[in-house]
Design a protein around this motif. Structure first.
Motif, PDB file in Angstrom:
ATOM      1  N   LEU A  31     -20.846   2.488  59.446  1.00 49.51           N
ATOM      2  CA  LEU A  31     -22.121   2.581  58.610  1.00 49.51           C
ATOM      3  C   LEU A  31     -22.979   3.558  59.357  1.00 49.51           C
ATOM      4  O   LEU A  31     -23.611   4.425  58.955  1.00 49.51           O
ATOM      5  N   TYR A  32     -22.832   3.501  60.518  1.00 55.00           N
ATOM      6  CA  TYR A  32     -23.762   4.380  61.540  1.00 55.00           C
ATOM      7  C   TYR A  32     -23.538   5.862  61.328  1.00 55.00           C
ATOM      8  O   TYR A  32     -24.374   6.631  61.237  1.00 55.00           O
ATOM      9  N   SER A  33     -22.155   5.905  61.344  1.00 50.65           N
ATOM     10  CA  SER A  33     -21.767   7.346  60.998  1.00 50.65           C
ATOM     11  C   SER A  33     -21.829   7.723  59.578  1.00 50.65           C
ATOM     12  O   SER A  33     -22.403   8.939  59.189  1.00 50.65           O
ATOM     13  N   LEU A  39     -30.250   4.422  62.039  1.00 47.02           N
ATOM     14  CA  LEU A  39     -30.053   3.093  62.899  1.00 47.02           C
ATOM     15  C   LEU A  39     -30.722   2.362  61.891  1.00 47.02           C
ATOM     16  O   LEU A  39     -30.382   0.895  61.984  1.00 47.02           O
ATOM     17  N   ASN A  40     -31.817   2.482  61.036  1.00 44.40           N
ATOM     18  CA  ASN A  40     -32.424   1.664  60.362  1.00 44.40           C
ATOM     19  C   ASN A  40     -31.788   0.940  59.417  1.00 44.40           C
ATOM     20  O   ASN A  40     -31.725  -0.196  59.166  1.00 44.40           O
ATOM     21  N   ILE A  41     -30.719   1.843  58.821  1.00 46.43           N
ATOM     22  CA  ILE A  41     -29.870   1.131  57.734  1.00 46.43           C
ATOM     23  C   ILE A  41     -28.944   0.473  58.355  1.00 46.43           C
ATOM     24  O   ILE A  41     -28.738  -0.737  57.836  1.00 46.43           O
ATOM     25  N   VAL A  42     -28.425   0.790  59.591  1.00 49.06           N
ATOM     26  CA  VAL A  42     -27.533  -0.320  59.971  1.00 49.06           C
ATOM     27  C   VAL A  42     -28.158  -1.517  60.715  1.00 49.06           C
ATOM     28  O   VAL A  42     -27.516  -2.600  60.468  1.00 49.06           O
ATOM     29  N   ILE A 259     -17.002   4.349  51.470  1.00 52.57           N
ATOM     30  CA  ILE A 259     -17.145   4.398  52.983  1.00 52.57           C
ATOM     31  C   ILE A 259     -15.525   4.331  53.496  1.00 52.57           C
ATOM     32  O   ILE A 259     -15.458   4.780  54.826  1.00 52.57           O
ATOM     33  N   PHE A 260     -14.893   3.772  52.999  1.00 53.33           N
ATOM     34  CA  PHE A 260     -13.368   3.788  53.405  1.00 53.33           C
ATOM     35  C   PHE A 260     -12.999   5.250  53.577  1.00 53.33           C
ATOM     36  O   PHE A 260     -12.082   5.417  54.544  1.00 53.33           O
ATOM     37  N   PRO A 332     -14.782  -4.756  51.405  1.00 53.48           N
ATOM     38  CA  PRO A 332     -15.491  -6.202  51.898  1.00 53.48           C
ATOM     39  C   PRO A 332     -16.087  -6.140  53.213  1.00 53.48           C
ATOM     40  O   PRO A 332     -15.223  -5.904  54.137  1.00 53.48           O
ATOM     41  N   LEU A 333     -17.217  -6.458  53.684  1.00 58.81           N
ATOM     42  CA  LEU A 333     -18.040  -6.258  54.876  1.00 58.81           C
ATOM     43  C   LEU A 333     -18.102  -5.085  55.471  1.00 58.81           C
ATOM     44  O   LEU A 333     -18.665  -5.084  56.708  1.00 58.81           O
ATOM     45  N   ILE A 334     -17.483  -3.981  55.011  1.00 61.73           N
ATOM     46  CA  ILE A 334     -17.699  -2.606  55.570  1.00 61.73           C
ATOM     47  C   ILE A 334     -18.750  -1.817  54.923  1.00 61.73           C
ATOM     48  O   ILE A 334     -19.598  -1.631  55.235  1.00 61.73           O
TER      49      ILE A 334
END
Lengths: 363, 599
Positions: A31-33, A39-42, A259-260, A332-334
């Motif tokens: 997610l950071y990438s 960083l806020n979103i993370v 995101i995958f 899921p979870l990512i």
């Protein structure tokens, strides 16, 4: 009773806990990438994960019998909320999914991913398996009503997952293969009817899935760009934070549903295989929990929840790799998004509850 | 749900569920394998394909157009410059409804119907993602007004570009020409790879002739772009090679004098340095302001220019075809002596007319009573027509044709500005071939005084004059000797031309008064209409556009020529009155204002 480990006393299943923690960790890194190093979103996602973790542990403390007793009420409450959403829901991104509860917004459809398998397991557990036509007919209604309500919001992805959760219970409960094929045929026949009720954008997605190249800059853009991202990742990937497709904004929805593709671009086939291995580890652990459950309710619910988890993965990866139409199902979870994380962790909590509340006496 | 007691075979149910879970597990593994297979296909088998696609997505090669070279005069005056100007441009791809957006923009800045029409014209030529100019030359107020509301107009931007500007406007337009937007015809003639990113190219004049030098070499940059096409960073850069600045032989101050002299008149002036063929001044009047042409002149103004009777767009120096009239006589003088048709002091009787043997037709002299006894020198000085009728008759049309051709008439001089016409030198063969008519002796006589079918351009006349000043050395671009002529006779003719301006009876003696240098010249008055045998040419009765053209050729100083000119004033009447004084002005300016040692 004295030989219980600390984990057992806390009603924690270590493999599930570790599996989900690793996934969350990977999720935050990607997610950071994907968020363009925001960083806020993370941090916000990490907060959601922490809350979800606590909920998971809390649920795990409940004995399955308690959950079984609540099943019907949870389900009815959920359907009631779905109707409320249709009447007074909050419209976001063109769909009416949210219920504003002041402090936070709540998506009743998420609840149904748990409630539908719960109520079906409750329905079947007290009867002989495989289910007889009577309860089977009731169970079909139990599935169709919320699915229809959710599809009307419209939220095809969630509707699909809810239906999958319900169908998993039916499958595990041992309905005959004849019934399964009848249901499949029924669904095939229902497809045109469904098509009729679909929104334009949904129809376009199906068309696009069938032929993405026909409109490379329009609706097919998502699929084309995500396959480019995945394919260009190669065996070892371009490296963390180096995915050009995602960072140059060619990839749409790259923090959420796609995101995958970011993950595949940056970590390559090797990374993807590792991720899939972790998923498979959790699924197999979940199936093991289902088999080793003592009560039928636990068996049915655990397997249904873990199969729903699998459908999540399958639909998301299938969509991102261009094998399935684009429906909004997160990885899921990512994927970014607190709601699905909470739902998934609660499901894991239920699994833990089923597994850790077994009685040792009836040996 | 009412819960009845049911007999449950726990072991059996457990086995059933176990079986199903196994089946589900197998299905899970099978489906997951499909996903993995797909990923292997994408990431391993098709990896090369997709890595290329992602590179193409990411990296774009953008041309960097070179900056066009500047044009200076020989005295260092800037004649063509690049000036930054703001234009309002729209990227069509990013605008949903062009008409609506344009209408909204019109509320902020002035957008004429003409702008919209041009915009739609360019829209067809350009690709969807290329920006298309809607308005040029925004003033600062307009830029400010738009900038405030910019966020309301995605896809619309104010862009600063360099545009060609010609500070001297109409004064140099026929020399410099102008640049304009590249169109399809240009594209077929240009090296397209070198013109990627270039919007303008030379259309006329020096701008066109020296396009290669002025344009330069295109540069490239490899840039990383995001999905919106915005450039994120530059990966590699090959800088463009800017166009060369070029210096013209043009003397701007002389050009000004020449342009002023023709102000309000129609005509042409060329001045060249006989030593090397440098064009010192080149004026075609009336002229036009080339600046509006750079970004596409509006149709109305263009129509006006095009339909104007004074034809400002025609470069008379290169394209104007005039009968040379008496200005042709010195060249026949050279021929007369060289071919031995006349001795230097051999006299011809001029009664005011000439007739061919056995014919009643009288070819009149411009001087009604005649000039009396005329030798070559006097005939040139006083421009005696009868002498040259008789000379032409003795030379014959073949030798006349040869003489004129040798001096460069009838063919392009090869001046480095395009659009030149060859003019016409009459010959018997030509007439037979083209018109299938025999040559009449009378036509030879007419040719002898520069009338009839002979047509010359001012640049030819100037080049021939320079050749004369050089004693026969044809100047560049021809750069060849006129060797067949006996060079000892040239001074005689030149002396006669000096007498034209400095002699007591010279036709242009008014222009030579008190000149601190000596110069040689020859007037010419070219008839536009024929005058019947018994009629008199009465200036007052003839409409202006049918009055005579005034011509004057000259060079100075006569003993060491530095400048040779040809001057034509259309319908200006006599050469001595209208054209010769201009030559004096030019010479005074060029020779007396320190310009004598320049170049």
């Amino acid at each position: 009773m004295e030989d219980k480990t600390l984990a057992q006393r806390l009603h924690i299943d270590i493999p599930l806990l570790f599996g989900s923690l690793i996934l969350c960790g990977i999720g935050l890194v990607v997610l950071y990438s994907a968020s363009g190093q925001d960083l806020n979103i993370v941090l916000r996602q990490a907060m959601s994960m922490a809350i979800a973790l606590l909920l998971m542990l809390a649920i795990a403390q409940l004995p399955p019998e308690q959950i079984e007793r609540w099943s019907l009420w949870v389900y009815l409450f959920g359907v009631g909320l779905l109707i409320l959403v249709l009447v007074a829901g909050h419209v976001g991104k063109g769909a009416q999914r949210w219920l504003d509860l002041g402090l936070f917004r709540f998506q009743p459809s998420e609840l149904m991913k748990l409630a539908v398998p719960m109520v079906l397991a409750w329905l079947f557990a007290s009867r002989r398996l495989p289910p007889t036509p009577g309860p089977l007919f009731v169970s079909c209604l139990v599935i169709v009503v919320p699915v229809a309500l959710i599809a009307k919001q419209p939220d095809l992805g969630t509707a699909l997952l809810v239906a999958a959760a319900g169908f998993s219970v039916l499958f595990i409960s041992g309905i005959s293969w004849r019934w399964i094929s009848t249901l499949t045929i029924f669904m095939a026949l229902a497809a045109p009817v469904l098509w009729h009720f679909m929104h334009d954008y949904q129809r376009r997605r199906v068309w696009t899935f069938l032929n993405p190249e026909q409109d490379p800059l329009g609706a097919g853009y998502h699929i084309i760009q995500s396959t480019i991202a995945i394919g260009s990742g190669g065996l070892y990937g371009k490296g963390w934070l180096n995915g050009t497709q995602s960072h140059l904004e060619f990839l749409p929805e790259r923090s959420t549903d796609f995101i995958f593709a970011v993950f595949s671009e940056e970590f390559g086939l090797m990374g993807v295989l590792l991720l899939i291995s972790i998923y498979m580890f959790i699924i197999i652990r979940g199936l093991h929990i289902a088999i080793s459950a003592q009560q039928t309710y636990g068996k049915l619910l655990a397997s249904a929840l873990i199969l729903t988890f699998f459908v999540y993965i399958l639909v998301n990866m299938g969509m991102v790799t261009g094998q399935l139409p684009v429906v909004g199902v997160p990885l899921p979870l990512i994927s970014l998004g607190g709601t699905s994380v909470v739902t998934l962790m609660i499901a894991f909590g239920i699994l833990m509850s089923v597994h850790t509340h077994r009685r040792m006496l009836s040996e | 749900m009412p819960v009845d007691f049911v007999f449950k075979d726990r072991a059996e149910e457990s086995r059933l569920v176990k079986r199903r879970v196994f089946v589900a597990g197998v299905i899970v593994i099978l489906l997951m394998s499909l996903v993995v297979l797909r990923l292997v296909y994408l990431q391993v088998l098709k990896h090369d394909h997709f890595i290329t696609l992602s590179q193409n997505n990411r990296v774009k090669i953008l041309p960097i157009p070179p900056i066009r070279g500047l044009i200076y005069s020989r005295d260092g005056v800037l004649l063509a410059e690049n000036q930054p100007a703001f234009s309002l441009e729209i990227i069509p791809e990013r605008v949903e409804n062009l008409d609506v957006v344009i209408k909204e923009l019109a509320g902020l800045i002035s957008i004429q119907e003409e702008d919209i029409n041009r915009f739609h014209r360019l829209l067809i030529e350009k690709r969807r993602f290329e920006s298309v100019p809607l308005r040029y030359n925004l003033d600062e107020l307009e830029v400010a007004r738009f900038s405030v509301k910019k966020h309301l107009f995605p896809g619309v931007e104010v862009i600063a570009r360099l545009y060609r500007r010609y500070p001297l406007k109409a004064e140099t337009s026929h020399v410099i020409g102008y640049v304009g937007r590249i169109d399809d015809t240009d594209m077929s003639q240009l090296d397209t790879s070198n013109y990627l990113g270039t919007t303008h190219t030379g259309k006329f004049g020096v701008e066109k002739a020296y396009e290669d030098l002025l344009h330069g070499e295109v540069g490239y940059q490899q840039v990383e772009v995001n999905a919106q096409g915005r450039i994120l960073r530059i990966l590699e850069r090959t800088p463009p090679e800017p166009g060369k600045n070029i210096y013209l032989t043009l003397d701007v101050s002389l050009q000004k004098v020449a342009a002023d002299a023709l102000q309000g008149k129609r005509g042409a002036i060329v001045a060249i340095d006989p030593n090397n063929g440098d064009v010192l001044a080149l004026v075609s009047s009336p002229s036009f302001d080339p600046n509006p042409f750079v970004n596409g002149i509006d149709t109305k103004s263009y129509q006006e220019l095009l339909e104007s009777k004074a034809t400002p767009l025609i470069n008379r120096v290169l394209q104007g075809k005039y009968p040379p009239g008496s200005s042709i006589k010195p060249f026949f003088g050279i021929a007369a002596l060289t071919f031995g048709v006349r001795q230097l002091n051999q006299e011809t009787w001029c009664p005011g007319w000439y007739s061919l043997k056995g014919s009643e037709h009288r070819y009149r002299d411009w001087k009604k009573g005649g000039h009396g006894h005329m030798n070559l020198k006097n005939a040139i000085t006083q421009s005696c027509d009868v002498y040259f009728y008789s000379l032409a008759n003795d030379l014959g049309i073949t030798r006349i044709h040869k003489v004129l051709t040798d001096f460069g008439f009838g063919s392009k001089t090869g001046i480095d500005i395009s659009g030149e016409v060859p003019g016409l030198v009459p010959s018997a063969e030509c007439k037979r071939e083209v018109y299938h008519q025999p040559w009449f002796p009378g036509e030879t006589l007419i040719a002898g005084i520069g009338q009839g079918s002979t047509l010359v351009t001012p640049i030819q006349l100037a080049t021939a004059t320079a050749t004369l000043a050089n004693h026969g050395k044809l100047i560049s671009p021809h750069n060849r000797q006129v060797s067949i002529y006996d060079l000892s006779h040239w001074n005689e003719v030149i002396n006669a031309m000096i007498d034209v301006v400095h002699g007591d009876r010279g036709t242009a003696r008014q222009s030579g008064l008190n000149a601190p240098y000596k110069f040689a010249g020859k007037t010419g008055t070219a008839q536009v209409i024929g005058v019947a045998q018994d009629e008199q040419y009465k200036k007052e009765e003839i409409p202006e556009e049918l009055q005579d053209h005034a011509l004057f050729i000259a060079f100075a100083p006569a003993d060491a020529p530095k400048i040779a000119v040809a001057i034509i004033v259309e319908n200006g009447g006599s050469g001595s009155r209208s054209a010769a004084p201009i030559a004096r002005q030019l010479f005074d300016h060029y020779l007396l204002n320190q310009h004598s040692d320049s170049g």
